[in-house]
Design an enzyme around this catalytic site. Structure first.
Site, PDB file in Angstrom:
ATOM      1  N   SER A 219       0.847  -1.195   0.000  1.00  0.00           N
ATOM      2  CA  SER A 219       0.000   0.000   0.000  1.00  0.00           C
ATOM      3  C   SER A 219       0.879   1.240   0.000  1.00  0.00           C
ATOM      4  O   SER A 219       1.980   1.225   0.571  1.00  0.00           O
ATOM      5  CB  SER A 219      -0.906   0.028   1.233  1.00  0.00           C
ATOM      6  OG  SER A 219      -1.602   1.260   1.323  1.00  0.00           O
TER       7      SER A 219
ATOM      8  N   TYR B 205      -2.791  -1.037   9.942  1.00  0.00           N
ATOM      9  CA  TYR B 205      -2.715  -1.427   8.530  1.00  0.00           C
ATOM     10  C   TYR B 205      -1.417  -0.908   7.898  1.00  0.00           C
ATOM     11  O   TYR B 205      -0.683  -1.647   7.238  1.00  0.00           O
ATOM     12  CB  TYR B 205      -3.933  -0.875   7.792  1.00  0.00           C
ATOM     13  CG  TYR B 205      -3.942  -1.098   6.305  1.00  0.00           C
ATOM     14  CD1 TYR B 205      -4.329  -2.312   5.769  1.00  0.00           C
ATOM     15  CD2 TYR B 205      -3.591  -0.068   5.426  1.00  0.00           C
ATOM     16  CE1 TYR B 205      -4.361  -2.520   4.392  1.00  0.00           C
ATOM     17  CE2 TYR B 205      -3.619  -0.257   4.057  1.00  0.00           C
ATOM     18  CZ  TYR B 205      -4.011  -1.484   3.548  1.00  0.00           C
ATOM     19  OH  TYR B 205      -4.032  -1.666   2.183  1.00  0.00           O
TER      20      TYR B 205
END
Length: 246
Positions: A141, A155
């Site tokens: 990401s 995350y």
């Protein structure tokens, strides 16, 4: 000849969103594809059916990315079905958006188990079968490099870890002719992060292009890295984020 003809790929979390887009693109480029899914048998079957209607070959395997034995079994089933494994795409992932102070230990464990431990397990199992020209591609990401979205602390931490895992493993397996790369999406329009969702406005504002991307944008990068033209790319963190980190 399609550039991935004769290859076999395993895409974890391939029943929807980015994973489904990747599976369909790799099949379009000639690879035989296995996908894993946790729930949603119908969705997984639909991805397989779409690939088969287009003339490709695919199977779906139920395997929670947090279940090490299930992940290992999925790798073995892929090899048993197609007699080889050339490409592993560690796509399965999850996020539980909320302020870090409010996150429970169970929620944090779930994010770590899927986003990081699951990558470790799948990659270790796949390395037993990958040979010269093998590809390991993880979907990280953009927040693994630059964190601009509150509510994604755990995350982002797992995606930052995946970044360093990619660089470290590339050093270990490079002499075997195996490449290891990390594709880092920014905001992508999926059912988990819809462009019309509650968290969309700040993400759009952070992009240079002022819009979400699509699963096909990520699938295109994965297909390139999986192909022969990317044979000299390894240990790379390839960001596809509409300029979020620019």
């Amino acid at each position: 000849m399609m550039k991935l003809e004769g290859k076999t790929a395993l895409v974890t979390g391939g029943s929807r969103g980015i994973g489904a887009g990747i599976a369909k693109r790799l099949a379009k480029d000639g690879a035989k594809v296995a996908i894993t899914y946790t729930r949603g048998t119908d969705a997984a079957a639909q991805v397989v059916a779409e690939i088969e209607r287009a003339g490709g070959t695919a199977i779906a395997i139920q395997a929670d990315a947090a279940d090490a034995k299930a992940v290992q079994a999925a790798v073995e089933k892929t090899v048993a079905t197609f007699n080889r494994l050339d490409i592993l795409v560690n796509n399965a992932g999850t996020a539980i958006p909320k302020p870090f102070e409010e996150a429970t230990l169970e929620e944090m464990d779930r994010v770590i188990d899927i986003n990081l431990r699951g990558v470790f397990v799948a990659t270790q199992a796949a390395l037993k079968h990958l040979g010269e020209g093998g590809r390991i591609i993880t979907i990280g990401s953009s927040v693994g490099e630059r964190m601009a979205t509150p509510g994604l602390v755990a995350y982002a931490a797992t995606k930052g870890a995946v970044k360093m895992f990619t660089q470290g493993l590339a050093r270990e397996v490079g002499s075997r002719g195996i490449t290891v790369n990390n594709v880092q999406p920014g905001p992508i329009d999926t059912d988990l992060n819809p462009a019309a969702g509650d968290w969309a406005s700040p993400q759009i504002a952070n992009t240079a292009l002022k819009r979400y991307g699509h699963a096909d944008d990520i699938a295109a990068m994965v297909a390139f890295v999986a192909g022969p033209e990317a044979s000299y790319i390894t240990g790379a963190n390839l960001t596809v984020d509409g300029g979020t980190n620019a």
